[in-house]
Design a protein around this motif. Structure first.
Motif, mmCIF file in Angstrom:
data_model
loop_
_atom_site.group_PDB
_atom_site.id
_atom_site.type_symbol
_atom_site.label_atom_id
_atom_site.label_comp_id
_atom_site.label_asym_id
_atom_site.label_seq_id
_atom_site.Cartn_x
_atom_site.Cartn_y
_atom_site.Cartn_z
ATOM 1 N N ALA A 97 72.576 -4.836 -5.593
ATOM 2 C CA ALA A 97 73.077 -4.605 -4.239
ATOM 3 C C ALA A 97 72.168 -5.273 -3.221
ATOM 4 C CB ALA A 97 73.157 -3.112 -3.956
ATOM 5 N N ASP A 98 72.780 -5.830 -2.202
ATOM 6 C CA ASP A 98 72.057 -6.347 -1.040
ATOM 7 C C ASP A 98 71.942 -5.215 -0.034
ATOM 8 O OD1 ASP A 98 73.355 -9.749 -0.976
ATOM 9 O OD2 ASP A 98 71.627 -8.865 -1.977
ATOM 10 N N ILE A 99 70.725 -4.785 0.220
ATOM 11 C CA ILE A 99 70.517 -3.595 1.031
ATOM 12 C C ILE A 99 69.589 -3.905 2.193
ATOM 13 C CG2 ILE A 99 69.602 -1.245 1.038
ATOM 14 C CD1 ILE A 99 70.457 -1.019 -1.891
ATOM 15 N N THR A 100 70.007 -3.436 3.365
ATOM 16 C CA THR A 100 69.174 -3.567 4.551
ATOM 17 C C THR A 100 68.413 -2.270 4.767
ATOM 18 O OG1 THR A 100 70.766 -5.097 5.551
ATOM 19 C CG2 THR A 100 69.175 -4.036 7.020
ATOM 20 N N VAL A 101 67.118 -2.408 4.847
ATOM 21 C CA VAL A 101 66.240 -1.274 5.122
ATOM 22 C C VAL A 101 65.640 -1.487 6.503
ATOM 23 C CG1 VAL A 101 64.165 -0.029 4.399
ATOM 24 C CG2 VAL A 101 65.729 -0.968 2.676
ATOM 25 N N LEU A 102 65.726 -0.498 7.374
ATOM 26 C CA LEU A 102 65.200 -0.643 8.721
ATOM 27 C C LEU A 102 63.727 -1.023 8.696
ATOM 28 C CD1 LEU A 102 66.846 2.281 10.733
ATOM 29 C CD2 LEU A 102 67.186 -0.179 11.039
ATOM 30 N N GLY A 103 63.400 -2.091 9.410
ATOM 31 C CA GLY A 103 62.024 -2.542 9.490
ATOM 32 C C GLY A 103 61.607 -3.458 8.359
ATOM 33 N N PHE A 104 62.471 -3.589 7.341
ATOM 34 C CA PHE A 104 62.097 -4.399 6.185
ATOM 35 C C PHE A 104 63.106 -5.502 5.873
ATOM 36 C CE2 PHE A 104 58.364 -2.196 4.736
ATOM 37 C CZ PHE A 104 58.518 -0.925 5.271
ATOM 38 N N GLY A 105 64.187 -5.557 6.610
ATOM 39 C CA GLY A 105 65.156 -6.607 6.379
ATOM 40 C C GLY A 105 66.047 -6.326 5.183
ATOM 41 N N THR A 106 66.699 -7.400 4.712
ATOM 42 C CA THR A 106 67.678 -7.293 3.634
ATOM 43 C C THR A 106 67.131 -7.930 2.360
ATOM 44 O OG1 THR A 106 69.494 -7.375 5.221
ATOM 45 C CG2 THR A 106 70.022 -7.862 2.923
ATOM 46 N N SER A 107 67.242 -7.197 1.274
ATOM 47 C CA SER A 107 66.777 -7.690 -0.019
ATOM 48 C C SER A 107 67.772 -7.301 -1.102
ATOM 49 C CB SER A 107 65.412 -7.089 -0.366
ATOM 50 O OG SER A 107 64.438 -7.424 0.586
ATOM 51 N N ALA A 108 67.668 -7.990 -2.217
ATOM 52 C CA ALA A 108 68.487 -7.650 -3.385
ATOM 53 C C ALA A 108 67.733 -6.652 -4.248
ATOM 54 C CB ALA A 108 68.800 -8.902 -4.188
ATOM 55 N N TYR A 109 68.442 -5.608 -4.648
ATOM 56 C CA TYR A 109 67.849 -4.572 -5.484
ATOM 57 C C TYR A 109 68.630 -4.489 -6.797
ATOM 58 C CZ TYR A 109 65.317 -3.038 -1.357
ATOM 59 O OH TYR A 109 64.487 -2.983 -0.257
ATOM 60 N N TRP A 110 67.910 -4.090 -7.852
ATOM 61 C CA TRP A 110 68.502 -4.003 -9.185
ATOM 62 C C TRP A 110 68.322 -2.603 -9.762
ATOM 63 C CZ3 TRP A 110 71.183 -7.941 -11.530
ATOM 64 C CH2 TRP A 110 71.067 -9.202 -10.962
ATOM 65 N N GLY A 111 69.311 -2.185 -10.529
ATOM 66 C CA GLY A 111 69.160 -0.985 -11.312
ATOM 67 C C GLY A 111 68.421 -1.277 -12.606
ATOM 68 N N GLN A 112 68.191 -0.226 -13.387
ATOM 69 C CA GLN A 112 67.407 -0.369 -14.609
ATOM 70 C C GLN A 112 68.257 -0.853 -15.780
ATOM 71 O OE1 GLN A 112 68.704 2.418 -13.532
ATOM 72 N NE2 GLN A 112 69.508 3.514 -15.314
ATOM 73 N N GLY A 113 69.554 -0.817 -15.630
ATOM 74 C CA GLY A 113 70.458 -1.272 -16.691
ATOM 75 C C GLY A 113 70.971 -0.121 -17.536
ATOM 76 N N THR A 114 72.190 -0.283 -18.005
ATOM 77 C CA THR A 114 72.784 0.703 -18.907
ATOM 78 C C THR A 114 73.472 -0.046 -20.049
ATOM 79 O OG1 THR A 114 74.231 2.660 -19.040
ATOM 80 C CG2 THR A 114 74.959 0.880 -17.588
ATOM 81 N N GLN A 115 73.240 0.426 -21.254
ATOM 82 C CA GLN A 115 73.762 -0.264 -22.439
ATOM 83 C C GLN A 115 75.226 0.083 -22.672
ATOM 84 O OE1 GLN A 115 72.136 -2.474 -24.733
ATOM 85 N NE2 GLN A 115 74.241 -2.740 -25.471
ATOM 86 N N VAL A 116 76.025 -0.947 -22.879
ATOM 87 C CA VAL A 116 77.418 -0.785 -23.300
ATOM 88 C C VAL A 116 77.562 -1.474 -24.643
ATOM 89 C CG1 VAL A 116 79.813 -1.399 -22.844
ATOM 90 C CG2 VAL A 116 78.338 -0.621 -20.973
ATOM 91 N N THR A 117 77.973 -0.725 -25.650
ATOM 92 C CA THR A 117 78.158 -1.272 -26.986
ATOM 93 C C THR A 117 79.598 -1.044 -27.415
ATOM 94 O OG1 THR A 117 75.856 -0.806 -27.564
ATOM 95 C CG2 THR A 117 77.386 -1.239 -29.381
ATOM 96 N N VAL A 118 80.270 -2.140 -27.757
ATOM 97 C CA VAL A 118 81.658 -2.068 -28.213
ATOM 98 C C VAL A 118 81.677 -2.338 -29.709
ATOM 99 C CG1 VAL A 118 83.997 -2.926 -27.890
ATOM 100 C CG2 VAL A 118 82.403 -2.895 -25.957
ATOM 101 N N SER A 119 82.243 -1.405 -30.459
ATOM 102 C CA SER A 119 82.268 -1.529 -31.919
ATOM 103 C C SER A 119 83.684 -1.821 -32.408
ATOM 104 C CB SER A 119 81.761 -0.242 -32.562
ATOM 105 O OG SER A 119 82.630 0.830 -32.259
ATOM 106 N N SER A 120 83.749 -2.385 -33.606
ATOM 107 C CA SER A 120 85.067 -2.721 -34.175
ATOM 108 C C SER A 120 85.662 -1.554 -34.922
ATOM 109 C CB SER A 120 84.933 -3.922 -35.104
ATOM 110 O OG SER A 120 84.014 -3.626 -36.127
#
Length: 120
Positions: A97-120
């Motif tokens: 997400a591109d997030i604007t924080v007051l006093g710090f401008g806009t930066s890109a932030y990332w989550g930690q990730g979540t695993q998705v596994t699709v099996s046959s």
């Protein structure tokens, strides 16, 4: 401090469905575009879907017609509904997400990730 926390990943059979969620929290003034990326085994991270604050969306060709991105601006949350899952959808899914924080401008932030596994 801004945090993105994903949830909803797991193991699913091919043809099944999962819904991912990503909630942003912290000293947020405004969230602009939000997106989902994924990184499969031995692959580079790729953009899956993106949604603007105005709810315009765009998708990777590989997921068009199967995945739907949405967001709730009041909850600072973005979702990814994944239907008709295929083996090749197996990956770690990351929220961005591109997030604007007051006093710090806009930066890109990332989550930690979540695993998705699709099996046959």
């Amino acid at each position: 401090q801004v945090r993105l926390v994903e949830s909803g990943g797991g193991l699913v059979q091919a043809g099944g469905a999962l819904r991912l969620s990503c909630a942003a929290s912290g000293s947020i003034f405004r969230i602009n575009a939000m997106a989902w990326y994924r990184q499969g085994p031995g692959k580079q991270r790729e953009l899956v879907a993106i949604i603007t604050r105005g709810l315009a969306t765009n998708y990777a060709d590989s997921v068009k017609g199967r995945f739907t991105i949405s967001r709730d601006n009041a909850k600072n949350t973005v979702y990814l509904q994944m239907n008709s899952l295929k083996l090749e959808d197996t990956a770690v899914y990351y929220c961005n997400a591109d997030i604007t924080v007051l006093g710090f401008g806009t930066s890109a932030y990332w989550g930690q990730g979540t695993q998705v596994t699709v099996s046959s």
